[in-house]
Design a protein around this motif. Structure first.
Motif, PDB file in Angstrom:
ATOM      1  N   ASP A 249      95.738  31.460  76.943  1.00  0.00           N
ATOM      2  CA  ASP A 249      94.733  31.640  77.994  1.00  0.00           C
ATOM      3  C   ASP A 249      93.940  32.928  77.775  1.00  0.00           C
ATOM      4  O   ASP A 249      92.747  32.987  78.078  1.00  0.00           O
ATOM      5  CB  ASP A 249      95.412  31.657  79.367  1.00  0.00           C
ATOM      6  N   ARG A 250      94.605  33.966  77.229  1.00  0.00           N
ATOM      7  CA  ARG A 250      93.869  35.211  76.950  1.00  0.00           C
ATOM      8  C   ARG A 250      92.815  34.972  75.872  1.00  0.00           C
ATOM      9  O   ARG A 250      91.716  35.512  75.935  1.00  0.00           O
ATOM     10  CB  ARG A 250      94.836  36.312  76.524  1.00  0.00           C
ATOM     11  N   ARG A 251      93.149  34.128  74.873  1.00  0.00           N
ATOM     12  CA  ARG A 251      92.148  33.799  73.858  1.00  0.00           C
ATOM     13  C   ARG A 251      90.976  33.054  74.482  1.00  0.00           C
ATOM     14  O   ARG A 251      89.815  33.279  74.133  1.00  0.00           O
ATOM     15  CB  ARG A 251      92.794  32.965  72.745  1.00  0.00           C
ATOM     16  N   THR A 252      91.271  32.182  75.444  1.00  0.00           N
ATOM     17  CA  THR A 252      90.196  31.462  76.145  1.00  0.00           C
ATOM     18  C   THR A 252      89.320  32.438  76.921  1.00  0.00           C
ATOM     19  O   THR A 252      88.085  32.323  76.916  1.00  0.00           O
ATOM     20  CB  THR A 252      90.799  30.428  77.115  1.00  0.00           C
ATOM     21  N   LEU A 253      89.958  33.408  77.592  1.00  0.00           N
ATOM     22  CA  LEU A 253      89.199  34.422  78.338  1.00  0.00           C
ATOM     23  C   LEU A 253      88.286  35.211  77.404  1.00  0.00           C
ATOM     24  O   LEU A 253      87.112  35.454  77.717  1.00  0.00           O
ATOM     25  CB  LEU A 253      90.167  35.365  79.062  1.00  0.00           C
ATOM     26  N   ASP A 254      88.812  35.596  76.239  1.00  0.00           N
ATOM     27  CA  ASP A 254      88.011  36.354  75.275  1.00  0.00           C
ATOM     28  C   ASP A 254      86.849  35.513  74.749  1.00  0.00           C
ATOM     29  O   ASP A 254      85.744  36.026  74.513  1.00  0.00           O
ATOM     30  CB  ASP A 254      88.885  36.828  74.111  1.00  0.00           C
ATOM     31  N   GLU A 255      87.074  34.220  74.573  1.00  0.00           N
ATOM     32  CA  GLU A 255      85.990  33.339  74.118  1.00  0.00           C
ATOM     33  C   GLU A 255      84.906  33.207  75.186  1.00  0.00           C
ATOM     34  O   GLU A 255      83.701  33.193  74.874  1.00  0.00           O
ATOM     35  CB  GLU A 255      86.559  31.959  73.767  1.00  0.00           C
ATOM     36  N   LEU A 256      85.322  33.112  76.446  1.00  0.00           N
ATOM     37  CA  LEU A 256      84.352  33.059  77.549  1.00  0.00           C
ATOM     38  C   LEU A 256      83.517  34.336  77.587  1.00  0.00           C
ATOM     39  O   LEU A 256      82.298  34.303  77.790  1.00  0.00           O
ATOM     40  CB  LEU A 256      85.088  32.867  78.882  1.00  0.00           C
ATOM     41  N   PHE A 257      84.191  35.476  77.391  1.00  0.00           N
ATOM     42  CA  PHE A 257      83.484  36.765  77.363  1.00  0.00           C
ATOM     43  C   PHE A 257      82.485  36.808  76.212  1.00  0.00           C
ATOM     44  O   PHE A 257      81.345  37.232  76.374  1.00  0.00           O
ATOM     45  CB  PHE A 257      84.495  37.899  77.237  1.00  0.00           C
ATOM     46  N   GLU A 258      82.905  36.360  75.022  1.00  0.00           N
ATOM     47  CA  GLU A 258      82.017  36.394  73.855  1.00  0.00           C
ATOM     48  C   GLU A 258      80.806  35.495  74.067  1.00  0.00           C
ATOM     49  O   GLU A 258      79.675  35.861  73.713  1.00  0.00           O
ATOM     50  CB  GLU A 258      82.798  35.964  72.614  1.00  0.00           C
ATOM     51  N   THR A 259      81.023  34.319  74.649  1.00  0.00           N
ATOM     52  CA  THR A 259      79.901  33.402  74.926  1.00  0.00           C
ATOM     53  C   THR A 259      78.915  34.044  75.894  1.00  0.00           C
ATOM     54  O   THR A 259      77.695  33.981  75.703  1.00  0.00           O
ATOM     55  CB  THR A 259      80.433  32.089  75.532  1.00  0.00           C
ATOM     56  N   HIS A 260      79.442  34.660  76.941  1.00  0.00           N
ATOM     57  CA  HIS A 260      78.598  35.334  77.925  1.00  0.00           C
ATOM     58  C   HIS A 260      77.815  36.461  77.271  1.00  0.00           C
ATOM     59  O   HIS A 260      76.598  36.580  77.461  1.00  0.00           O
ATOM     60  CB  HIS A 260      79.482  35.888  79.050  1.00  0.00           C
ATOM     61  N   ASP A 261      78.497  37.277  76.473  1.00  0.00           N
ATOM     62  CA  ASP A 261      77.846  38.467  75.920  1.00  0.00           C
ATOM     63  C   ASP A 261      76.788  38.098  74.887  1.00  0.00           C
ATOM     64  O   ASP A 261      75.751  38.773  74.783  1.00  0.00           O
ATOM     65  CB  ASP A 261      78.887  39.394  75.286  1.00  0.00           C
ATOM     66  N   THR A 262      77.018  37.044  74.120  1.00  0.00           N
ATOM     67  CA  THR A 262      76.012  36.611  73.144  1.00  0.00           C
ATOM     68  C   THR A 262      74.733  36.172  73.845  1.00  0.00           C
ATOM     69  O   THR A 262      73.623  36.572  73.453  1.00  0.00           O
ATOM     70  CB  THR A 262      76.572  35.456  72.289  1.00  0.00           C
ATOM     71  N   ALA A 263      74.897  35.370  74.894  1.00  0.00           N
ATOM     72  CA  ALA A 263      73.718  34.896  75.632  1.00  0.00           C
ATOM     73  C   ALA A 263      73.020  36.050  76.348  1.00  0.00           C
ATOM     74  O   ALA A 263      71.779  36.116  76.392  1.00  0.00           O
ATOM     75  CB  ALA A 263      74.133  33.820  76.629  1.00  0.00           C
ATOM     76  N   ARG A 264      73.820  36.961  76.918  1.00  0.00           N
ATOM     77  CA  ARG A 264      73.236  38.126  77.603  1.00  0.00           C
ATOM     78  C   ARG A 264      72.434  38.987  76.636  1.00  0.00           C
ATOM     79  O   ARG A 264      71.321  39.428  76.938  1.00  0.00           O
ATOM     80  CB  ARG A 264      74.354  38.962  78.238  1.00  0.00           C
ATOM     81  N   ALA A 265      73.000  39.235  75.445  1.00  0.00           N
ATOM     82  CA  ALA A 265      72.316  40.073  74.452  1.00  0.00           C
ATOM     83  C   ALA A 265      70.995  39.434  74.004  1.00  0.00           C
ATOM     84  O   ALA A 265      70.007  40.127  73.761  1.00  0.00           O
ATOM     85  CB  ALA A 265      73.235  40.308  73.254  1.00  0.00           C
ATOM     86  N   GLU A 266      70.976  38.102  73.895  1.00  0.00           N
ATOM     87  CA  GLU A 266      69.734  37.409  73.505  1.00  0.00           C
ATOM     88  C   GLU A 266      68.663  37.569  74.582  1.00  0.00           C
ATOM     89  O   GLU A 266      67.490  37.822  74.276  1.00  0.00           O
ATOM     90  CB  GLU A 266      70.019  35.924  73.251  1.00  0.00           C
ATOM     91  N   LEU A 267      69.057  37.437  75.848  1.00  0.00           N
ATOM     92  CA  LEU A 267      68.112  37.642  76.957  1.00  0.00           C
ATOM     93  C   LEU A 267      67.576  39.066  76.938  1.00  0.00           C
ATOM     94  O   LEU A 267      66.369  39.304  77.088  1.00  0.00           O
ATOM     95  CB  LEU A 267      68.803  37.367  78.296  1.00  0.00           C
ATOM     96  N   GLU A 268      68.473  40.034  76.780  1.00  0.00           N
ATOM     97  CA  GLU A 268      68.078  41.438  76.775  1.00  0.00           C
ATOM     98  C   GLU A 268      67.108  41.737  75.636  1.00  0.00           C
ATOM     99  O   GLU A 268      66.075  42.401  75.840  1.00  0.00           O
ATOM    100  CB  GLU A 268      69.318  42.314  76.641  1.00  0.00           C
ATOM    101  N   ALA A 269      67.409  41.254  74.443  1.00  0.00           N
ATOM    102  CA  ALA A 269      66.549  41.521  73.283  1.00  0.00           C
ATOM    103  C   ALA A 269      65.167  40.918  73.475  1.00  0.00           C
ATOM    104  O   ALA A 269      64.146  41.538  73.143  1.00  0.00           O
ATOM    105  CB  ALA A 269      67.207  40.968  72.020  1.00  0.00           C
ATOM    106  N   MET A 270      65.115  39.723  74.038  1.00  0.00           N
ATOM    107  CA  MET A 270      63.833  39.040  74.239  1.00  0.00           C
ATOM    108  C   MET A 270      62.967  39.814  75.239  1.00  0.00           C
ATOM    109  O   MET A 270      61.779  40.051  75.000  1.00  0.00           O
ATOM    110  CB  MET A 270      64.080  37.623  74.750  1.00  0.00           C
ATOM    111  N   ARG A 271      63.566  40.271  76.333  1.00  0.00           N
ATOM    112  CA  ARG A 271      62.789  40.982  77.361  1.00  0.00           C
ATOM    113  C   ARG A 271      62.435  42.395  76.918  1.00  0.00           C
ATOM    114  O   ARG A 271      61.358  42.893  77.244  1.00  0.00           O
ATOM    115  CB  ARG A 271      63.566  40.987  78.671  1.00  0.00           C
ATOM    116  N   LEU A 272      63.316  43.010  76.176  1.00  0.00           N
ATOM    117  CA  LEU A 272      63.024  44.344  75.675  1.00  0.00           C
ATOM    118  C   LEU A 272      61.896  44.297  74.641  1.00  0.00           C
ATOM    119  O   LEU A 272      61.036  45.189  74.606  1.00  0.00           O
ATOM    120  CB  LEU A 272      64.278  44.952  75.066  1.00  0.00           C
TER     121      LEU A 272
END
Length: 822
Positions: A470-493
């Motif tokens: 389950d911890r690996r699943t949590l880390d995967e959820l975090f990585e998915t979130h952070d990748t999408a967040r970073a793409e949004l940030e880069a586009m707006r910046l």
């Protein structure tokens, strides 16, 4: 331009003319040990003499503390921390000026006594350097007396002596420089005394008008005056300003000429290797960067023929001669531009609109172009001597064309009926202890979409008692979130940076209003659109591996984190408010990062269960009001594109006053809730020290910043050659320092947390905040002074070899400050 936008926001938000004073107070701060010790380097005191002088300095600080208690603090409390400028009666203002002058005399007496006592410790040959130090301090006091509201030419503050490396000079060079510098300083001091007398007369007359304006402002309430009344008040103020300037301008212009003449005579006598540095440090920031010297320095590391190195040396010497004169020219040019801006024509029409030209800085721009041209010429000459295969090494470290601050050509600012001032006059400097970043990091997160904190991920894993899978699943959820967040940030910046590049290309053709509009856009946070959906998806995914009841506190923590970053230009108000971050601290994150046992953690979480809901609701309400406040501040400053003018509406400003009060009230309520919850948590802990200090670091980062001195003790204690006695003594001093540092920190924080009477409006809130800031500033100064003296004792315990191992045990850097002129 962002600085000037901040200035406009602060001026309007804090309600008017009466803030034209140094926010740190009308009186100069105490002479600190670090500065005194550095200046005493001219007299080269022995270690024993320096130890005696440290004790004398302690007595001086104690005397100054008593003087503040008996004279300065009562006067500042009576005048809201701003001196005589808040008076509403001319007689009251005159008495205030008299009290101010008396306090200046008392301060001078204490510092004269300090110098006399130091003189008794020094030998005959050390007296002449001490006299120079004494006179320099006298000039500092004379220059500090604020007169910015009167306006006019800038007051030169030029001190070459302490910029010169005297140790590198021969006896004949020192004597030659002294033959010019000493009489120049004596005359400089005399002219400043003449100015002080003229300034006192000018302030007495000017204060009569200011009292009338303060009394009128007090009667406005929440309704701006009519056009005719506003026109009368504006003209009254400007006439009083001009009359006061007639008394002070001749001496200030004479001072400027004296400074320039002295620098021109002194420059040829200073060795070429330190000439630019001395002139730059003496004359202040002209915005001109020396790129020739670093380039020449890189050639020394190259395997070039001796005759080429010699030729580069000749180019450098000629550059030093020319650059020195160009720096002095730039200083003169800046003064001329400011004088022209101060004398700009002002017109007030029958509708109460005030229009005044802001002359372009043609003189400074011409000086900048001359510098750039000569700099490029010297660099081209050096480049021509270097083989092509070494060109990359020559151009490394960013030898691009200098980025200069370009001031636009003449435009106009329009202030509508009841408007505040948005001129280029620098009339107030707000200072704030900075944890780092421009303006104390206030705008560092404007271009960031906050990532999920690692503490949130670890906290979820702990509370949900996750298996490895389950911890690996949590880390995967975090990585998915952070990748999408970073793409949004880069586009707006990227979109925001494209606008910044467009501005850079068009700056020479843009009006003042265009630039102000751009600054407002740059100070707007990038959109968080889409981030909440990413957060929802993350927590929905976590719900598939854990109990939703245990997840909810962490979801609310993320909601609160997003609410803290709200606001663009309204953030400027934090620069003049009480430095209190309690309302923004996420207590769940604090508890999660603390070293608590299972019992303590469970009890803390129980206390937090009663905090989550009310805290989140308050933050949501504050966020809503802050968004409206930001919109109102934008609406208050509307750009008129035709003619490059700007209109500032006092009616809108007064509405902003009410909105500020509403936000401040709720922030105070949220701060109190956080404080109460922290106290409840501490009551169940077996040892509160570590948790309490974690809380202070987050709740009051300006005051409870990490102690930079403790690292010095740890560095010393790692020295292998310490004797047992040395190690024991220094370890005891470390404990003594740590206790003293945190005791002083707690006292300063008590100044912030002590309940104040609710201010009637934002102007009263402003005054109250400045008194708090002044008190904190003094307490922080005293804390650092004690730490410096204790570190001096540690140095005295070490041998030269041990001191070398500790890299000399240098004084930790002073906290960064952010200056905001308006």
């Amino acid at each position: 331009m962002p600085t000037r936008l901040i200035a406009a926001c602060l001026m309007l938000a804090s309600a008017g003319l009466a803030q034209a004073q140094m926010m740190s107070g009308p009186f100069m701060g105490d002479l600190g040990w670090k500065i005194l010790r550095e200046r005493l380097g001219l007299a080269a005191p022995s270690p024993a003499q320096l130890e005696d002088i440290a004790q004398i300095h302690n007595q001086y600080l104690a005397s100054m503390k008593l003087l503040r208690t008996e004279h300065i603090d009562p006067f500042l409390n009576e005048t809201k921390g701003m001196g005589s400028i808040t008076a509403t009666d001319p007689d009251e203002a005159r008495r205030g000026i008299a009290k101010t002058e008396k306090i200046h005399r008392l301060v001078a007496e204490q510092e004269s006594l300090l110098m006399d006592q130091i003189a008794s410790v020094l030998g005959d040959t050390q007296q002449a350097p001490l006299e120079r130090i004494r006179e320099h301090r006298s000039r500092e006091r004379l220059c500090h007396r604020p007169m910015d509201l009167i306006g006019g030419s800038p007051l030169p503050k030029t001190e070459p002596r302490f910029a010169i490396d005297w140790r590198s000079l021969s006896d004949s060079e020192r004597a030659e420089i002294e033959s010019i510098l000493t009489p120049w300083e004596d005359r400089y001091t005399g002219q400043l005394k003449t100015l002080s007398t003229a300034r006192s007369k000018a302030l007495i007359e000017f204060s009569k008008t200011l009292a009338v304006l303060n009394a009128a402002q007090a009667e406005f309430g929440n309704t701006p005056p009519g056009p005719a009344e506003m026109s009368r008040l504006i003209n009254l103020f400007r006439d009083a300003q001009r009359n006061a300037q007639e008394l002070t301008e001749p001496t200030k212009i004479a001072l400027q000429r004296h400074v320039v003449k002295g620098l021109r005579e002194l420059a040829p006598l200073i060795p070429s290797s330190q000439r630019i540095k001395v002139i730059r440090l003496s004359s202040g920031n002209t915005g001109l960067n020396d790129q020739v010297t670093p380039m020449a320095g890189r050639t020394r590391r190259m395997d070039l023929p001796k005759d080429v190195h010699a030729e580069i040396g000749v180019i450098l010497d000629v550059w030093y001669d020319d650059a020195t004169l160009l720096l002095i020219d730039a200083l003169e040019a800046n003064w001329r531009d400011i004088r022209e801006q101060q004398n700009a024509v002002t017109e007030v029409d029958e509708e109460g609109n005030m229009t005044f030209d802001i002359p372009g800085s043609e003189n400074s721009i011409a000086a900048m172009k001359a510098w750039n041209s000569r700099s490029a010429e010297a660099m081209d000459a050096i480049s021509a001597l270097v083989p092509e295969e070494l060109a990359d090494a020559l151009q490394q470290d960013g030898d691009t064309e200098e980025e200069q601050s370009v001031v636009t050509t003449s435009t106009a600012v329009v202030i509508s009926s009841g408007g505040g001032s948005d001129s280029d006059e620098t009339v107030v400097v707000a200072t704030e202890t900075s944890p780092g970043g421009e303006y104390g990091g206030l705008f560092d997160d404007l271009n960031v979409l906050p990532a999920l904190r690692q503490s949130l991920i670890d906290g979820l894993a702990r509370d949900l008692a996750l298996t490895e899978a389950d911890r690996r699943t949590l880390d995967e959820l975090f990585e998915t979130h952070d990748t999408a967040r970073a793409e949004l940030e880069a586009m707006r910046l990227a979109k925001k940076n494209a606008k910044k590049d467009e501005f850079s290309d068009r700056i020479a053709d843009m009006t003042e209003a265009d630039q102000m509009a751009f600054a407002i856009e740059m100070m707007t946070p990038i959109s968080q659109e889409g981030l909440s959906e990413l957060d929802d998806a993350f927590f929905e995914g976590v719900a598939t591996i854990g109990n939703s009841e245990a997840i909810e506190p962490w979801r609310l923590s993320r909601v609160r984190e997003m609410l803290v970053g709200v606001g663009g230009i309204s953030r400027t108000l934090r620069l003049i408010g009480v430095p209190d971050n309690r309302a923004n601290v996420d207590l769940l994150n604090l508890v999660s990062n603390a070293s608590l046992n299972d019992r303590e953690y469970a009890a803390a979480r129980e206390a937090l269960s009663r905090w989550h809901g009310p805290a989140t609701a308050l933050m949501e309400d504050i966020q809503s009001k802050t968004v409206k406040l930001d919109e109102a501040m934008r609406a208050m400053m509307s750009q008129e594109q035709s003619g490059g003018s700007m209109s500032i509406d006092l009616t809108a400003a007064m509405e902003i006053d009410q909105m500020q009060t509403a936000v401040a009230t709720q922030r105070a309520e949220l701060s109190a809730l956080a404080q109460e919850t922290v106290q409840t948590i501490e009551s169940v802990l077996s040892n509160t020290d570590d948790f309490h200090r974690m809380w202070l670091l987050e709740a009051h980062p300006e005051v409870a910043s990490q102690d930079p001195f403790i690292d010095m003790y740890d560095r010393v204690l790692k020295i292998d050659s310490l004797t047992d006695d040395q190690r024991a003594t220094i370890a005891a001093m470390r404990i003594e320092h740590n206790d003293a540092w945190w005791t002083a920190t707690e006292e300063a924080i008590a100044t912030i947390e002590t309940p104040q009477n609710t201010p009637a409006n934002q102007q009263e809130a402003f005054f109250a905040a400045q008194r708090v800031r002044q008190n904190i500033q003094q307490q922080a100064f005293a804390r650092r002074e004690s730490a410096l003296k204790r570190l001096e004792q540690v140095r005295s315990l070490l041998t030269e070899e041990q001191l070398a191992v500790a890299a000399g045990l240098p004084d930790p850097a002073a906290p960064r400050t952010a200056g905001v002129p308006f």
